[in-house]
Design an enzyme around this catalytic site. Sequence first.
Site, PDB file in Angstrom:
ATOM      1  N   GLN A   1      30.383  -7.419 -11.021  1.00  0.00           N
ATOM      2  CA  GLN A   1      29.956  -6.912 -12.323  1.00  0.00           C
ATOM      3  C   GLN A   1      28.479  -6.531 -12.311  1.00  0.00           C
ATOM      4  O   GLN A   1      28.130  -5.390 -12.468  1.00  0.00           O
ATOM      5  CB  GLN A   1      30.278  -7.937 -13.404  1.00  0.00           C
ATOM      6  N   ASP A   2      27.634  -7.523 -12.126  1.00  0.00           N
ATOM      7  CA  ASP A   2      26.224  -7.258 -11.839  1.00  0.00           C
ATOM      8  C   ASP A   2      25.528  -6.290 -12.796  1.00  0.00           C
ATOM      9  O   ASP A   2      24.652  -5.537 -12.385  1.00  0.00           O
ATOM     10  CB  ASP A   2      26.066  -6.702 -10.413  1.00  0.00           C
ATOM     11  N   THR A   3      25.922  -6.272 -14.050  1.00  0.00           N
ATOM     12  CA  THR A   3      25.184  -5.540 -15.070  1.00  0.00           C
ATOM     13  C   THR A   3      23.698  -5.887 -14.953  1.00  0.00           C
ATOM     14  O   THR A   3      23.377  -7.035 -14.657  1.00  0.00           O
ATOM     15  CB  THR A   3      25.688  -6.007 -16.453  1.00  0.00           C
ATOM     16  N   VAL A   4      22.818  -4.948 -15.195  1.00  0.00           N
ATOM     17  CA  VAL A   4      21.390  -5.263 -15.132  1.00  0.00           C
ATOM     18  C   VAL A   4      20.790  -5.276 -16.541  1.00  0.00           C
ATOM     19  O   VAL A   4      21.380  -4.739 -17.486  1.00  0.00           O
ATOM     20  CB  VAL A   4      20.620  -4.260 -14.238  1.00  0.00           C
TER      21      VAL A   4
ATOM     22  N   GLY B   1      22.417  -9.416 -13.068  1.00  0.00           N
ATOM     23  CA  GLY B   1      23.775  -9.742 -13.468  1.00  0.00           C
ATOM     24  C   GLY B   1      24.229 -11.130 -13.092  1.00  0.00           C
ATOM     25  O   GLY B   1      23.683 -11.765 -12.196  1.00  0.00           O
TER      26      GLY B   1
END
Lengths: 364, 364
Positions: A184-187, A12
């Site tokens: 947030q750090d969506t992968v 992310g």
Amino acid sequence: MSDNVYIAVHGGAGFHERKYEKEIKHALQRACNVALSNLGSKHSSALTMVEDAISSLEDDEHLNAGYGSNLTLDGTVECDAAIMSGKSGCFGSVGAVAGVKNPIRLARAVLDHSSIPSPIGRIPPLTLVSEGARQFALSQPSSAHLVSRESLVSPQAEERWRVWKCRFASSDPSSLSGNLNDIQDTVGAVAWHESDGMAAGVSSGGLLLKYPGRIGEAAVFGAGCWAQEASDVEQGMEMACSISGTGEYIIRAMLARRLGEAFEKGAGNSDGDDPHEVLHGVLNDQFWNMRRGRGEPDPSVGVLLLTRENDGRARLWCAFTTPTMAIAYVSSKNPKAKAIILRRPQNITLGDDKPCIYITGISL
Amino acid sequence: MSDNVYIAVHGGAGFHERKYEKEIKHALQRACNVALSNLGSKHSSALTMVEDAISSLEDDEHLNAGYGSNLTLDGTVECDAAIMSGKSGCFGSVGAVAGVKNPIRLARAVLDHSSIPSPIGRIPPLTLVSEGARQFALSQPSSAHLVSRESLVSPQAEERWRVWKCRFASSDPSSLSGNLNDIQDTVGAVAWHESDGMAAGVSSGGLLLKYPGRIGEAAVFGAGCWAQEASDVEQGMEMACSISGTGEYIIRAMLARRLGEAFEKGAGNSDGDDPHEVLHGVLNDQFWNMRRGRGEPDPSVGVLLLTRENDGRARLWCAFTTPTMAIAYVSSKNPKAKAIILRRPQNITLGDDKPCIYITGISL
């Protein structure tokens, strides 16, 4: 391992605290290794590498996907995930799904289902959400593992939720430091495999304190991930991208698909041959300026992009507007996974109307 | 009624049986009249006309939205709806929502919520789905009316579901006549009001026998509806469109937004001034050829488009690939609502590679 492959993952775009740097790098390297470890069988493919890598990231508590996801306003975990094949153009996604250990495996099941013809002409779904998505998992042999909703809540996520929920209730922006949208750090993952070309995927727990039922970019076709073959064999470039950032803005920009289009349109002209220029152009014109034009000062986005030219040369690109973006990559030629927390240089001074997009390219 | 307005509605592209022709025309005229009846107040707007017209269509059992929607595979009603303002660019949608009498009112509540700033920087949602969307309705003063899930199932929809469910279970395509995908009839509206310009909306019960949790074009940003101001006052044209047809294909083509873009790009060149050419170009290049290229023989779509040129001249356009499309329209200048079931001429012979897109324009 006999296959010729490339895989890269991201944790992310956001603000990665130095105290968790080691854990995040390990999580990303592990995801690369998991993706490589299942190669060699007759079913190995870019799609499966992406699915396996993202599953591994979802299981890690330090990243905002699967276990350890940001909690919704009412304290539950609801995940979005999507996966796409560049060769077939097939896509599958799930949104606001609770109680599924690996949402990316469920998105893969939706994608796989779309290739099964229906005798009565039923159109297969692109996206399934919420309880319906969970029910679909039960009906599919390749279903994702169902778990209790509580088992996906990590202590760290719960603590963060408690703090911000309190701040939300008091509506007092000065009561705490930090920024809600940093977390947030969506992968995601992008891969190329000689058997099926490019694939891309994305998985997210979404925004902290989101409304239950909120659908983010990781569930929406054309928003959070895209993969395509070269449109023109002579000139074109295969590409796959996975995107992180503020979901609503990314959906409005249809950012993943815009990147795909820019590579198609660019094929053959001088700018189109340079992914750096393509990334800068799309992020500047389709994202930054559009958000700024609506009076939103800090649109946040991170793009992980894999390109492969006609001569077989693969390159990895990373572009982001946030302070950091965490990535890792590996290939069959260089099978030791390398993880980096990319940090935007602090000393760059730009005019107020210039986007702070940091772009870097890595030869694989 | 003192406002200067135009409104048009559709009852979907599909195959409208002659036996229900009268009821469908009445439903469409009634929707136009409802939209006009609330004008004159200081809050009257294109957005509210679209919301009111679609609510009226949702309440009619002969159309596939709200009460009387197609049933899912397990026999329930789950609705998608979206609404967009051309002036503000604001958008709100709901997906796979059950037990809400008027999904379009809930989509409007999501849109309205997006203009309220959050003290802690929470990003407002574009799309809420399923139970979360229903919960949101409870939290909003302008919430949609909640009802029991059963109360949205019409006897006619239940009967159709019974017949097709049986056919699905036997997987025998020859056991019944008719085509599953004829029964789509998504509803929508486009409007112009002097106070807020263009607005568009769409509402759908989705495909018969869809999986619970399936999200169709009526829930997806840029797919089922679009409204925009002219990009260039000198040359441009305001537009709003509402789309019906096979949701997954429409999402893949991001059709509503593509139409908006074509009008932006076209502004100033000769083709861009002719909505007929724009419609034909987008439907042919972005929809028909793309679906045909994937081996899908009969992509089905219907577009209702309202344009308004710089001189104030408004025109209504209807383009569809299906046998029929049902529309109605009215304006403050001509306040008697006119309803038409448009039928594609049967005697047109085209090559196999040519799309059967029927386009007609109406001066308002």
